[in-house]
Scaffold this motif. Structure first.
Motif, short mmCIF file in Angstrom:
data_model
loop_
_atom_site.label_atom_id
_atom_site.label_comp_id
_atom_site.label_asym_id
_atom_site.label_seq_id
_atom_site.Cartn_x
_atom_site.Cartn_y
_atom_site.Cartn_z
N SER A 67 -25.98 -68.11 66.32
CA SER A 67 -26.58 -66.80 66.54
C SER A 67 -28.08 -66.94 66.73
O SER A 67 -28.74 -67.71 66.03
N ILE A 68 -28.62 -66.18 67.69
CA ILE A 68 -30.06 -66.11 67.92
C ILE A 68 -30.49 -64.67 67.71
O ILE A 68 -30.01 -63.76 68.39
N LYS A 69 -31.36 -64.47 66.73
CA LYS A 69 -31.83 -63.14 66.35
C LYS A 69 -30.66 -62.20 66.07
O LYS A 69 -30.66 -61.04 66.49
N GLY A 70 -29.68 -62.70 65.36
CA GLY A 70 -28.53 -61.89 64.96
C GLY A 70 -27.48 -61.69 66.02
O GLY A 70 -26.44 -61.08 65.76
N ARG A 71 -27.70 -62.22 67.22
CA ARG A 71 -26.76 -62.06 68.33
C ARG A 71 -25.99 -63.35 68.52
O ARG A 71 -26.58 -64.41 68.74
N LYS A 72 -24.66 -63.30 68.41
CA LYS A 72 -23.84 -64.49 68.59
C LYS A 72 -23.90 -64.93 70.04
O LYS A 72 -23.60 -64.15 70.95
N VAL A 73 -24.30 -66.19 70.24
CA VAL A 73 -24.52 -66.67 71.60
C VAL A 73 -23.66 -67.86 71.97
O VAL A 73 -23.72 -68.34 73.11
N HIS A 74 -22.84 -68.36 71.03
CA HIS A 74 -22.16 -69.63 71.29
C HIS A 74 -21.12 -69.55 72.40
O HIS A 74 -20.66 -70.58 72.87
N ARG A 75 -20.77 -68.35 72.86
CA ARG A 75 -19.87 -68.22 74.01
C ARG A 75 -20.62 -67.77 75.27
O ARG A 75 -20.00 -67.57 76.31
N LEU A 76 -21.94 -67.62 75.19
CA LEU A 76 -22.71 -67.15 76.33
C LEU A 76 -23.23 -68.33 77.15
O LEU A 76 -23.51 -69.40 76.61
N PRO A 77 -23.42 -68.14 78.46
CA PRO A 77 -24.02 -69.19 79.29
C PRO A 77 -25.50 -69.34 78.94
O PRO A 77 -26.12 -68.42 78.37
N PRO A 78 -26.11 -70.47 79.28
CA PRO A 78 -27.52 -70.70 78.93
C PRO A 78 -28.46 -69.60 79.39
O PRO A 78 -29.40 -69.23 78.66
N VAL A 79 -28.24 -69.05 80.57
CA VAL A 79 -29.16 -68.07 81.14
C VAL A 79 -29.23 -66.79 80.31
O VAL A 79 -30.21 -66.05 80.38
N LYS A 80 -28.21 -66.54 79.49
CA LYS A 80 -28.18 -65.31 78.69
C LYS A 80 -28.61 -65.54 77.24
O LYS A 80 -28.47 -64.65 76.40
N ARG A 81 -29.14 -66.70 76.92
CA ARG A 81 -29.50 -67.00 75.52
C ARG A 81 -31.00 -66.82 75.26
O ARG A 81 -31.42 -66.87 74.11
N ASN A 82 -31.80 -66.67 76.28
CA ASN A 82 -33.26 -66.51 76.16
C ASN A 82 -33.89 -67.67 75.40
O ASN A 82 -34.61 -67.49 74.42
N VAL A 83 -33.59 -68.87 75.86
CA VAL A 83 -34.21 -70.07 75.30
C VAL A 83 -34.95 -70.81 76.41
O VAL A 83 -34.55 -70.78 77.57
N ALA A 84 -36.06 -71.43 76.04
CA ALA A 84 -36.82 -72.26 76.97
C ALA A 84 -36.54 -73.71 76.62
O ALA A 84 -36.49 -74.07 75.44
N MET A 85 -36.36 -74.56 77.62
CA MET A 85 -35.89 -75.92 77.38
C MET A 85 -36.74 -76.95 78.10
O MET A 85 -37.10 -76.78 79.26
N ALA A 86 -37.04 -78.03 77.38
CA ALA A 86 -37.65 -79.22 77.99
C ALA A 86 -36.80 -80.39 77.56
O ALA A 86 -36.89 -80.86 76.43
N PHE A 87 -35.93 -80.84 78.46
CA PHE A 87 -35.00 -81.92 78.13
C PHE A 87 -35.50 -83.25 78.66
O PHE A 87 -36.34 -83.31 79.57
N GLU A 88 -34.96 -84.31 78.08
CA GLU A 88 -35.45 -85.66 78.35
C GLU A 88 -35.34 -86.03 79.82
O GLU A 88 -36.11 -86.82 80.33
N GLY A 89 -34.38 -85.43 80.52
CA GLY A 89 -34.19 -85.75 81.93
C GLY A 89 -35.10 -84.99 82.87
O GLY A 89 -34.91 -85.05 84.09
#
Length: 375
Positions: A67-89
């Motif tokens: 859950s992110i800010k009380g909203r269950k996100v584990h079934r949502l696609p990345p674009v709907k999770r409001n996260v910013a990412m910097a991955f090793e690749g």
């Protein structure tokens, strides 16, 4: 109480069938507060990157909830999770310049061009990539690509910033400089960030709390100081710290108000029973055998100590590391002054009871730290 941004509840990750696949993350539960920087720290294959990818949505959680800010996100696609990412690749867009890559998320939100220019210039100065803003990803080095990817993540307004080995390609001097800058940037803006790293120096420098992982299991989740001074188990105690903690198996005996930890080869550490809390003495006598740990900087040369023999002596520019044969194994001492010792030289060492970490011989769970019962 601070607002919870991320809650992970009993999450498992299997690669392949649950009945026979690789169990990469095991029953993980943790909570991260607003404004925290948390490091997921562990060796290769410990489950830290799988955890980050499940939070981002690139991997599906086999069991449990995220859950992110009380909203269950584990079934949502990345674009709907409001996260910013910097991955090793890196994952920069090849047709776009470095400047366009960093500004991409801002332009998608239709932010005025003047504000975009200002924010990109600030990030570029922070990461020292001002001179490559007009170049394309294919024409810059791996370290420059990594900084561009990091800039693209940090510039975004998001509930979570996920950073996977964000400075792994950088030379040590630049990495040390950027650690301080990035931490200040994140703290000043009240961002919440999760950092994946195998580098404990980076974790200690950046994180408010560190989640130590091994074999897919969360071993300890606490402040850097607490993990160093009160490790929850033998793995954490030996994994955290450089040089690593010295450890010895020991028998426990008591007589005449003395508590003796018997080591290999007839060596022993002998203390007043009163140096240990009553609950600790009871726990040690009940077990009979334990594992004793001591940090290298807490091992002292002393005239009235236990005998040891120097095996190696290294001066590292600001401290001396002495390895010595002791109790059927080896022990490492750290001294701040340059020490003139040669292999084979006899020394005597002292270990104070307040510097002992004692672990259960079977489970590895901490029994005591400094003579007090482990929490």
């Amino acid at each position: 109480m601070s607002e919870s941004v991320l809650s992970i509840d009993q999450v498992d990750k299997f690669y392949g069938p649950i009945s026979s696949g690789v169990h990469a993350v095991k029953d993980l539960t943790m909570e991260i507060k607003k404004g925290e920087i948390v490091a997921l720290l562990g060796s290769s294959g410990c489950g830290k990157t799988s955890t980050l990818r499940m939070i981002a949505g690139f991997e599906e959680a086999s069991r449990g909830t995220i859950s992110i800010k009380g909203r269950k996100v584990h079934r949502l696609p990345p674009v709907k999770r409001n996260v910013a990412m910097a991955f090793e690749g890196y994952s920069l867009y090849p047709p776009l310049t470095v400047k366009e890559n960093i500004a991409f998320a801002l332009k998608a939100r239709r932010i005025p061009q003047a504000e975009v220019e200002e924010k990109v210039a600030e990030i570029a100065k922070l990461l020292e990539i001002e001179d490559i803003l007009g170049r394309y990803p294919s024409s810059i080095s791996g370290g420059q690509q990594q900084r561009a990817s990091l800039g693209r993540a940090l510039i975004r307004e998001a509930d979570l910033h996920l950073l996977d080995e964000p400075m792994g390609q950088l030379e040590p001097q630049l990495r040390a400089l950027l650690r301080g800058r990035i931490k200040h940037f994140i703290k000043e803006r009240g961002l919440t960030a999760i950092l994946v790293t195998h580098d404990q120096t980076e974790a200690n420098a950046l994180a408010d709390r560190i989640a130590v992982m091994e074999g897919g299991v969360l071993q300890q989740f606490d402040t850097p100081q607490a993990i160093k001074e009160r490790p929850a188990n033998l793995f954490t105690g030996t994994f955290i710290g450089e040089p690593p903690m010295n450890v010895f198996e020991a028998s426990v005996k008591g007589k005449g108000g003395r508590l003796t930890l018997g080591l290999e080869g007839g060596f022993s550490l002998d203390y007043e029973e009163s140096a240990f809390a009553p609950q600790v003495r009871d726990a040690l006598f009940q077990r009979g055998r334990v594992v004793v740990g001591v940090r290298p900087y807490a091992v002292h040369r002393s005239e009235n100590g236990a005998p040891a023999s120097v095996a190696a002596n290294q001066w590292l520019g600001d401290q001396t590391h002495i390895a010595a044969d002791f109790a059927g194994g080896s022990i490492v001492l750290v001294e701040h002054d340059r020490t003139r010792l040669s292999p084979g030289d006899p020394i005597t060492i002292r270990i104070d009871p307040g510097d002992l970490h004692i672990f259960d011989a079977a489970s590895g769970a901490a029994v005591s730290h400094g003579g007090e019962l482990a929490a």
